[in-house]
Design an enzyme around this catalytic site. Structure first.
Site, mmCIF file in Angstrom:
data_model
loop_
_atom_site.group_PDB
_atom_site.id
_atom_site.type_symbol
_atom_site.label_atom_id
_atom_site.label_comp_id
_atom_site.label_asym_id
_atom_site.label_seq_id
_atom_site.Cartn_x
_atom_site.Cartn_y
_atom_site.Cartn_z
ATOM 1 N N LYS A 72 -1.122 5.542 8.426
ATOM 2 C CA LYS A 72 -0.365 5.536 7.158
ATOM 3 C C LYS A 72 -1.311 5.591 5.955
ATOM 4 C CE LYS A 72 1.744 2.344 4.053
ATOM 5 N NZ LYS A 72 2.154 0.998 3.703
ATOM 6 N N THR A 93 0.873 -1.179 0.000
ATOM 7 C CA THR A 93 0.000 0.000 0.000
ATOM 8 C C THR A 93 0.904 1.221 0.000
ATOM 9 O OG1 THR A 93 -1.618 -1.224 1.299
ATOM 10 C CG2 THR A 93 -1.901 1.168 1.183
ATOM 11 N N LYS A 95 -8.130 0.958 -2.949
ATOM 12 C CA LYS A 95 -7.712 0.574 -1.593
ATOM 13 C C LYS A 95 -7.704 1.794 -0.668
ATOM 14 C CE LYS A 95 -5.043 -1.314 1.724
ATOM 15 N NZ LYS A 95 -5.339 -2.420 2.584
#
Ligand code: NAD
Length: 340
Positions: free
Chosen positions: A289, A138, A214
């Site tokens: 994050k 990611t 995502k």
């Protein structure tokens, strides 16, 4: 969005019980591939690589690499058949048709691909066009795009962004969901490969789309998690029974994954991180994050956000709180002073 079925895939013909009598050729076709690369054997990558190895034909080779030598040694010890350790990322790519990367942050991915792609001479004899890089990390979509561009312009292979959800538990059980951004002609091949490590592969569009999907999802998740903790805390402070409140929410319009599956109040959902002192699960730092990446990517496109910055600041405060640090992100409830 296209949910791609793994059943119809030609690669399924290569199933784990197939014992090959002759060595398959490296370069002839991806359906005949024999060598696979895996870089990044951390909390996610280690069990993913284990599942991949278990599903590959016996004669295939999995070449692994991680800067943490203890991780590769442990993997080889636990999976001695058909596994080799490479000294560096370049060596992995030189020997593999498919390379999967599962790395922590953007700069790790950029660094690893720089090592792989430079110098830009052919990594091996005429097989570069067959090579597929799948990055499951990611990371910042802009960095991912630049890595994809570098891969494509170097002629060393194709690049797919394939971030995942399902956490460490999903990685171990092989039930991850992958969100992929890929050109249509690569989708089937990427799906076949990722299906060995997950249950669902969702093609969201061209390169970069997997990460955008995502980040949008995790942005929503991060906000829902805070809202659930606040709502549960509010109701309980007003004197409501925690289970009765959660049951009501979960058949009403407030229902969401944090209320139904990962409820932040200890004792409400059996087996949730809240029931074990918020250990395991999806860490506060990871939530922070992903929020940071989503906010940055939204800003770069001029997309207005109302709540993101507040949520990010709150997660950072939670992580800086001794009793919450390193715990599942539902520990926000504890940070708010919720009754445990
Ligand atoms: P991790 O930190 O546990 O593992 C990363 C691994 O990469 C480590 O073993 C590290 O040594 C290795 N590494 C770092 N730099 C390297 C380099 N230059 N070359 C080779 N190896 C290198 O991280 P993780 O939890 O496995 O997460 C990996 C990615 O998956 C992240 O981008 C994360 O956001 C994403 N993700 C994590 C979860 C989760 O629940 N942990 C869930 C979904 C997605």
């Amino acid at each position: 969005m296209r949910a791609v079925s793994a059943i119809a895939s030609p690669l399924r013909r290569i199933n784990p019980v197939t014992r090959q009598t002759t060595r398959r050729c490296f370069s002839s076709s991806y359906k005949l591939q024999a060598t696979w690369g895996f870089i990044g054997l951390g909390r996610m990558g280690f069990p993913m690589a284990r599942n991949l190895r278990a599903k590959l034909p016996i004669d295939d080779t999995l070449i692994i690499q991680d800067v943490n030598k203890a991780a590769t040694s442990k993997f080889l010890q636990e999976n001695p058949e058909g596994v080799r350790i490479a000294d560096n990322a370049r060596e992995v790519a030189e020997k593999s048709e498919t390379i999967i990367t599962v790395l922590p942050e953007s700069h790790h991915v950029a660094g690893v691909y720089k090592q792989i792609l430079e110098p830009p001479s052919l990594l091996n004899d005429g097989t570069a066009k067959e090579r597929l890089f799948i990055d499951c990390s990611t990371i910042d979509p802009v960095i991912s795009q630049s890595v994809a561009d570098a891969t494509h312009s170097s002629g060393q292979g194709k690049f797919v962004d394939a971030p995942m959800s399902g956490g460490v538990v999903g990685a171990q059980a092989g039930t991850l969901t992958f969100m992929i951004g890929a050109l249509p002609e690569i989708v089937d091949r990427a799906t076949e490969i990722l299906s060995m490590m997950g249950r669902r592969v969702l093609h969201l569009g061209d390169q970069g789309s997997g990460l955008h999907g995502k980040l949008a999802n995790n942005y929503l998740l991060a906000l829902n998690n805070i809202a659930t903790a606040e709502a549960m805390n509010m109701g309980i402070q007003w004197g409501l029974d925690p289970k009765a409140l959660a049951n009501m929410i979960n058949i009403s319009t407030g229902k969401c994954w944090p209320s139904e599956v990962n409820n932040p109040v200890p004792g409400v959902i059996e087996g949730s991180p809240a029931c074990r002192g918020y250990e395991g699960g999806f860490g506060v730092a990871l939530a922070s994050k992903d929020l940071k990446l989503a906010i940055k990517a939204a800003k770069e496109c001029g997309i207005k956000l109302g709540l993101g910055e507040h949520a990010k600041a709150l997660y950072d405060e939670v992580e800086a709180t001794e009793t919450c640090k390193g715990r599942d992100f539902s520990v926000v409830y504890r940070y708010l002073g919720g009754k445990e």
